[in-house]
Structure formats: C-alpha cells, structure tokens
Design a protein around this motif. Structure first.
Motif, PDB file in Angstrom:
ATOM      1  N   THR A 189       1.138  10.515  10.560  1.00 40.02           N
ATOM      2  CA  THR A 189       1.998  10.241   9.908  1.00 40.02           C
ATOM      3  C   THR A 189       0.929  11.234   8.485  1.00 40.02           C
ATOM      4  O   THR A 189       1.111  11.995   7.721  1.00 40.02           O
ATOM      5  CB  THR A 189       2.752   9.844   9.929  1.00 40.02           C
ATOM      6  N   GLN A 190       0.133  10.308   8.236  1.00 44.62           N
ATOM      7  CA  GLN A 190      -0.814  10.611   7.158  1.00 44.62           C
ATOM      8  C   GLN A 190      -1.368  11.629   6.752  1.00 44.62           C
ATOM      9  O   GLN A 190      -1.723  12.767   6.208  1.00 44.62           O
ATOM     10  CB  GLN A 190      -1.229   9.217   6.963  1.00 44.62           C
ATOM     11  N   LEU A 191      -1.788  11.560   8.133  1.00 46.39           N
ATOM     12  CA  LEU A 191      -2.927  12.768   8.256  1.00 46.39           C
ATOM     13  C   LEU A 191      -2.228  14.334   8.243  1.00 46.39           C
ATOM     14  O   LEU A 191      -2.362  15.025   8.015  1.00 46.39           O
ATOM     15  CB  LEU A 191      -3.782  12.969   9.456  1.00 46.39           C
ATOM     16  N   LYS A 192      -0.865  14.237   8.618  1.00 46.09           N
ATOM     17  CA  LYS A 192      -0.372  15.327   8.704  1.00 46.09           C
ATOM     18  C   LYS A 192       0.429  15.592   6.943  1.00 46.09           C
ATOM     19  O   LYS A 192       0.440  16.691   7.178  1.00 46.09           O
ATOM     20  CB  LYS A 192       1.222  14.732   9.308  1.00 46.09           C
ATOM     21  N   ASP A 193       1.002  14.279   6.775  1.00 49.39           N
ATOM     22  CA  ASP A 193       1.570  14.552   5.332  1.00 49.39           C
ATOM     23  C   ASP A 193      -0.177  15.188   3.841  1.00 49.39           C
ATOM     24  O   ASP A 193       0.341  16.006   3.624  1.00 49.39           O
ATOM     25  CB  ASP A 193       1.721  13.248   4.599  1.00 49.39           C
ATOM     26  N   GLU A 194      -0.678  14.711   4.487  1.00 46.26           N
ATOM     27  CA  GLU A 194      -2.377  15.422   4.021  1.00 46.26           C
ATOM     28  C   GLU A 194      -2.799  17.132   4.381  1.00 46.26           C
ATOM     29  O   GLU A 194      -3.533  17.212   3.771  1.00 46.26           O
ATOM     30  CB  GLU A 194      -3.148  14.431   3.845  1.00 46.26           C
TER      31      GLU A 194
ATOM     32  N   ALA B 132       9.329   4.532  10.001  1.00 42.39           N
ATOM     33  CA  ALA B 132       8.321   5.496   9.559  1.00 42.39           C
ATOM     34  C   ALA B 132       7.800   5.658   8.404  1.00 42.39           C
ATOM     35  O   ALA B 132       6.606   5.326   8.151  1.00 42.39           O
ATOM     36  CB  ALA B 132       7.960   5.736  10.792  1.00 42.39           C
ATOM     37  N   ALA B 133       9.146   6.643   7.646  1.00 41.98           N
ATOM     38  CA  ALA B 133       7.966   7.074   6.313  1.00 41.98           C
ATOM     39  C   ALA B 133       8.496   5.445   5.106  1.00 41.98           C
ATOM     40  O   ALA B 133       7.037   5.587   4.520  1.00 41.98           O
ATOM     41  CB  ALA B 133       9.497   7.181   5.781  1.00 41.98           C
ATOM     42  N   ARG B 134       8.820   4.491   5.735  1.00 47.56           N
ATOM     43  CA  ARG B 134       8.951   3.145   4.771  1.00 47.56           C
ATOM     44  C   ARG B 134       7.495   2.442   5.064  1.00 47.56           C
ATOM     45  O   ARG B 134       6.802   2.137   4.042  1.00 47.56           O
ATOM     46  CB  ARG B 134      10.041   1.887   4.954  1.00 47.56           C
ATOM     47  N   MET B 135       6.940   2.328   6.269  1.00 48.74           N
ATOM     48  CA  MET B 135       5.771   2.079   6.461  1.00 48.74           C
ATOM     49  C   MET B 135       4.880   2.636   5.986  1.00 48.74           C
ATOM     50  O   MET B 135       3.630   2.292   5.836  1.00 48.74           O
ATOM     51  CB  MET B 135       5.628   1.493   8.160  1.00 48.74           C
ATOM     52  N   LEU B 136       4.772   4.231   6.318  1.00 49.58           N
ATOM     53  CA  LEU B 136       3.402   4.365   5.752  1.00 49.58           C
ATOM     54  C   LEU B 136       3.473   4.160   3.765  1.00 49.58           C
ATOM     55  O   LEU B 136       2.330   4.326   3.660  1.00 49.58           O
ATOM     56  CB  LEU B 136       4.101   5.953   5.837  1.00 49.58           C
ATOM     57  N   ALA B 137       5.246   4.029   3.245  1.00 52.77           N
ATOM     58  CA  ALA B 137       4.503   4.067   1.855  1.00 52.77           C
ATOM     59  C   ALA B 137       3.780   2.120   1.621  1.00 52.77           C
ATOM     60  O   ALA B 137       3.457   2.366   0.498  1.00 52.77           O
ATOM     61  CB  ALA B 137       6.139   3.696   1.200  1.00 52.77           C
ATOM     62  N   GLU B 138       4.727   1.298   1.951  1.00 55.64           N
ATOM     63  CA  GLU B 138       4.234   0.369   2.718  1.00 55.64           C
ATOM     64  C   GLU B 138       2.524  -0.305   2.634  1.00 55.64           C
ATOM     65  O   GLU B 138       2.747  -1.426   2.837  1.00 55.64           O
ATOM     66  CB  GLU B 138       5.054  -0.673   2.908  1.00 55.64           C
ATOM     67  N   ASP B 139       2.450   0.696   3.868  1.00 53.18           N
ATOM     68  CA  ASP B 139       1.113   0.309   4.634  1.00 53.18           C
ATOM     69  C   ASP B 139       0.210  -0.591   3.488  1.00 53.18           C
ATOM     70  O   ASP B 139      -0.598  -1.348   4.138  1.00 53.18           O
ATOM     71  CB  ASP B 139       0.304   1.406   4.969  1.00 53.18           C
ATOM     72  N   ILE B 140      -0.879   0.321   2.651  1.00 50.83           N
ATOM     73  CA  ILE B 140      -2.015  -0.070   1.146  1.00 50.83           C
ATOM     74  C   ILE B 140      -1.419  -2.239   1.153  1.00 50.83           C
ATOM     75  O   ILE B 140      -2.318  -2.793   1.671  1.00 50.83           O
ATOM     76  CB  ILE B 140      -2.094   0.292   0.658  1.00 50.83           C
TER      77      ILE B 140
END
Length: 326
Positions: free
Chosen positions: A90-95, A306-314
């Motif tokens: 998802t990160q790659l997609k968003d980029e 999944a969106a929350r997971m990406l936002a909280e990944d770091i």
C-alpha cells in the motif's frame, strides 16, 4: 538512397531485437523463502520458457529499504514485487510506484484480496499462530493470552517487524485488538520473550529445542512438522492475523508485458495448486487447502485496519524495538 538508409535501419532493427530480448527478463523482489521461489520459477518456466526470471530474496523490510535507496538513485532493477506485506505494498501504491493492471485475471479470487485500484493482488492466505516443540511441551497453549505466563514467555521467540513483513502485519493487527495492544507485548517482554529476525529464525529455534514456543506463520511450522521436525502448530482461539502475499508490477518496469505474464500465472490454478503443495492456504475458488489444514472458513480472523496500520507502521517498529531490540 536505399544503401544510405539500410545501415541505420539495420541498427534500429538490431536495437529493437535486443530490447525485445531484454524485455523477456524480469526481476522479482520477494520475501518468499528461497527454496520455494526456486520451485515457483521452475514451474513458471515450464509454462513460459521464453521468460527469464531473476530473483532477489530478503525480508520485506530490507527489500523496502533497498527499493527506497534505488528510487533515490534514480532506478531499480525490480519489475515485480511479491511480498508478505500488504501494508508495504500500500505504501508503494500511495507513492505512485505501482502499475495499475486493470485486466488482471482475478475471477474466483475474493474481492477483499484485490486492491480496488488493481495495483496489487493477494496470492495466498497466510495466518500467524503458535508453534511449539512437542518434546518440550506436554500441553499446548490454545490462546494468545496464555503466552504471557512467565513459564511460557520465558521460552518464547517471535519474528521482528524490523525484518519480517509477516511480523509487521501481525504486530499491527495485535496492537489494534482491545484485549491485547502494547500491554500484551510488554507483558511478554517482561517475562522473557525475545525476538529473532524473520520467521525462519523462529522455526529453527523451536525445532532445535532452544525455545519451546514461537509466534510464526503457519506454513513454516506445518511444513517443518511434515518433514519430521518435533513441532506442532496452534491456531489460537481468539483468532489469527492474516497476510495475503500480494503481487504487483512496478510502474517503471522495462518488461511490463513479461511481468504481466508472471502476475497472471501467480493468480492461475497452476500457481494455486503449487501454493497448496508448498503448504499455503489458496486464494482461488475451488482449490482445496493443504492436507491437515483447517477449512479457512472455520478460522477466526482478527480484524485490522490497513490504513491505520500503515499510518502507525514507523511507531509500531520503534515501540517494538524499544521492547525487544533491533
């Protein structure tokens, strides 16, 4: 006039032929185990002998770091991503790094496993549960909650989200559960649990008897059991986290058509049958789960945003590293 044009035309045709030949080679960045990927490439080439597949295999976190460095330098040799981490995808997609493949053959695959924008597609169902050494454990734990007991946690190993994409999903899922959260991970750490790198370090430690318990993706434990290792696996009562090992084409690939053939094959019956042989739950309708596995419909799947997971990944990785090192 003909003689004057013939040399550049010949050069153009030669260059075109070289380009066409180059476009039949794809580089796949993957987190799937090396021996399994060798078998995947062999099976793919039986159907498509004209396409050369080159593999770079590592943990998802290292793959993403490699990609980031390559993007910063201006280009990457990768054409296809096949990783056990929908958050990273998802990160790659968003980029804006992934190619939208609107014509991908997704019939028979659950809609939940398909990116709505058709940039990545789940190829497997992989769950995370508990592995234990049958020579060291008389009564297997049935739940995640049991693992915090000092006598269990002191002999527990888990994969790290600093290395493993599957661990990213599992940690991100567990901390979203009200009954677990970071309190659960803190209790495990306080009572002696440790983190290795990927799931491979977990199965090795438990199979050798260095640890009695592990948190691991199911197929690695069940494959080891089938090969005679003194281990068994538990799908915990509260439920399991799920990853889908999505496949995607990088937008800047110089071999898009060959990459599409690889994606098509990954979603085909042939690839799904091979996934079952390798011990994975299939995603294609009509393909049975491996022998000894439960029907996926009987599993409790832990919910995850999944969106929350990406936002909280770091932050998740930082907190995990504070507890377990890394």
């Amino acid at each position: 006039m003909f003689r004057i044009l013939s040399l550049p035309l010949a050069a153009l045709l030669a260059a075109g032929a070289a380009g066409a030949q180059e476009a039949r080679t794809i580089t796949v960045y993957t987190s799937q185990p090396q021996d399994q990927m060798a078998a995947v490439v062999e099976a793919f080439n039986r159907d498509h002998p004209d396409i050369t597949v080159e593999i770079f295999r590592s943990g998802t976190t290292e793959l993403m770091a490699k990609l980031s460095a390559e993007f910063a330098a201006g280009a990457t040799p990768a054409d296809v991503m096949l990783i056990a981490d929908a958050v990273a995808m998802t990160q790659l997609k968003d980029e804006g790094r992934l190619l939208a493949y609107q014509d991908a053959p997704v019939e028979g695959i659950p809609e939940a496993l398909i990116d709505p924008d058709m940039t990545f597609f789940g190829t497997k169902l992989i769950t995370t549960g508990i592995v234990y050494n049958t020579g060291l454990v008389e009564t297997a734990p049935r739940s995640w909650a049991e693992l915090t007991a000092p006598e269990l946690a002191s002999s527990l190993i888990m994969p790290s989200p600093l290395y493993s994409g599957a661990a990213v999903i599992h940690v991100g899922t567990m901390v979203q559960q009200p009954e677990f959260g970071w309190d659960w991970y803190e209790a495990l750490a306080e009572n002696g649990a440790v983190a290795g790198q990927g799931n491979g370090t977990v199965i090795e430690a438990v199979a050798r008897g260095e640890k009695a318990y592990g948190i691991i993706i199911e197929y690695m434990a069940l494959n080891a059991k089938a090969k005679g290792s003194p281990v068994d696996f538990v799908f915990p009562d509260e439920g399991v986290s799920v990853i889908t090992q999505p496949v995607a084409i990088l937008k800047d690939s110089d071999a898009v058509e060959a990459a599409k053939v690889f994606v098509d094959w990954q979603l085909s019956r042939a690839a799904q049958d091979q996934s079952v042989e390798q011990g994975y739950f299939p995603v294609l309708e009509g393909v049975a789960a491996p022998e000894g596995y439960p029907d996926p419909a009987t599993l409790t799947l832990l919910p995850a945003d999944a969106a929350r997971m990406l936002a909280e990944d770091i932050r998740n990785k930082e907190v995990f590293a504070d507890l377990y090192g890394g």
